[in-house]
Write a protein that holds these residues in place. Structure first.
Motif, mmCIF file in Angstrom:
data_model
loop_
_atom_site.group_PDB
_atom_site.id
_atom_site.type_symbol
_atom_site.label_atom_id
_atom_site.label_comp_id
_atom_site.label_asym_id
_atom_site.label_seq_id
_atom_site.Cartn_x
_atom_site.Cartn_y
_atom_site.Cartn_z
ATOM 1 N N ASP A 1 -2.187 3.356 2.163
ATOM 2 C CA ASP A 1 -1.277 2.970 1.080
ATOM 3 C C ASP A 1 -0.623 1.625 1.373
ATOM 4 O O ASP A 1 -0.473 0.786 0.484
ATOM 5 C CB ASP A 1 -0.195 4.035 0.875
ATOM 6 N N ILE A 2 -0.236 1.417 2.619
ATOM 7 C CA ILE A 2 0.376 0.153 3.017
ATOM 8 C C ILE A 2 -0.637 -0.985 2.912
ATOM 9 O O ILE A 2 -0.323 -2.076 2.439
ATOM 10 C CB ILE A 2 0.982 0.268 4.429
ATOM 11 N N ALA B 1 -3.124 -1.123 0.873
ATOM 12 C CA ALA B 1 -3.397 -1.353 -0.552
ATOM 13 C C ALA B 1 -2.376 -2.296 -1.181
ATOM 14 O O ALA B 1 -2.679 -2.974 -2.167
ATOM 15 C CB ALA B 1 -3.424 -0.029 -1.301
ATOM 16 N N ILE B 2 -1.189 -2.379 -0.605
ATOM 17 C CA ILE B 2 -0.163 -3.278 -1.125
ATOM 18 C C ILE B 2 -0.557 -4.732 -0.899
ATOM 19 O O ILE B 2 -0.324 -5.590 -1.745
ATOM 20 C CB ILE B 2 1.202 -2.979 -0.462
ATOM 21 N N ARG B 3 -1.195 -5.011 0.245
ATOM 22 C CA ARG B 3 -1.472 -6.411 0.578
ATOM 23 C C ARG B 3 -2.927 -6.830 0.438
ATOM 24 O O ARG B 3 -3.230 -8.013 0.521
ATOM 25 C CB ARG B 3 -0.972 -6.739 1.982
#
Length: 59
Positions: free
Chosen positions: A24-25, A27-29
């Motif tokens: 998930d982290i 996917a943010i960047r």
């Protein structure tokens, strides 16, 4: 920290409480195309002390 295998033979470093959290982290960047390169089922949990073992293969 987690090391995920990628389709191109490299590995991607991610951090989180669980593999899902780490993804998930990421996917943010990362873009959707970059996320598609990650093999989400193939990962290793590593400690920060062992990070130097994987540096050469990070992509």
């Amino acid at each position: 920290m987690y090391i995920f295998e990628m389709k191109n033979g490299k590995q991607k470093l991610a951090y989180g409480q669980s593999p899902e959290d780490a993804l998930d982290i990421l996917a943010i960047r990362l873009s959707e195309a970059e996320m598609d390169e990650i093999i989400k089922e193939e990962y290793k949990r590593i400690s920060q002390r062992r990070l130097h073992e994987f540096v050469d293969n990070l992509g």
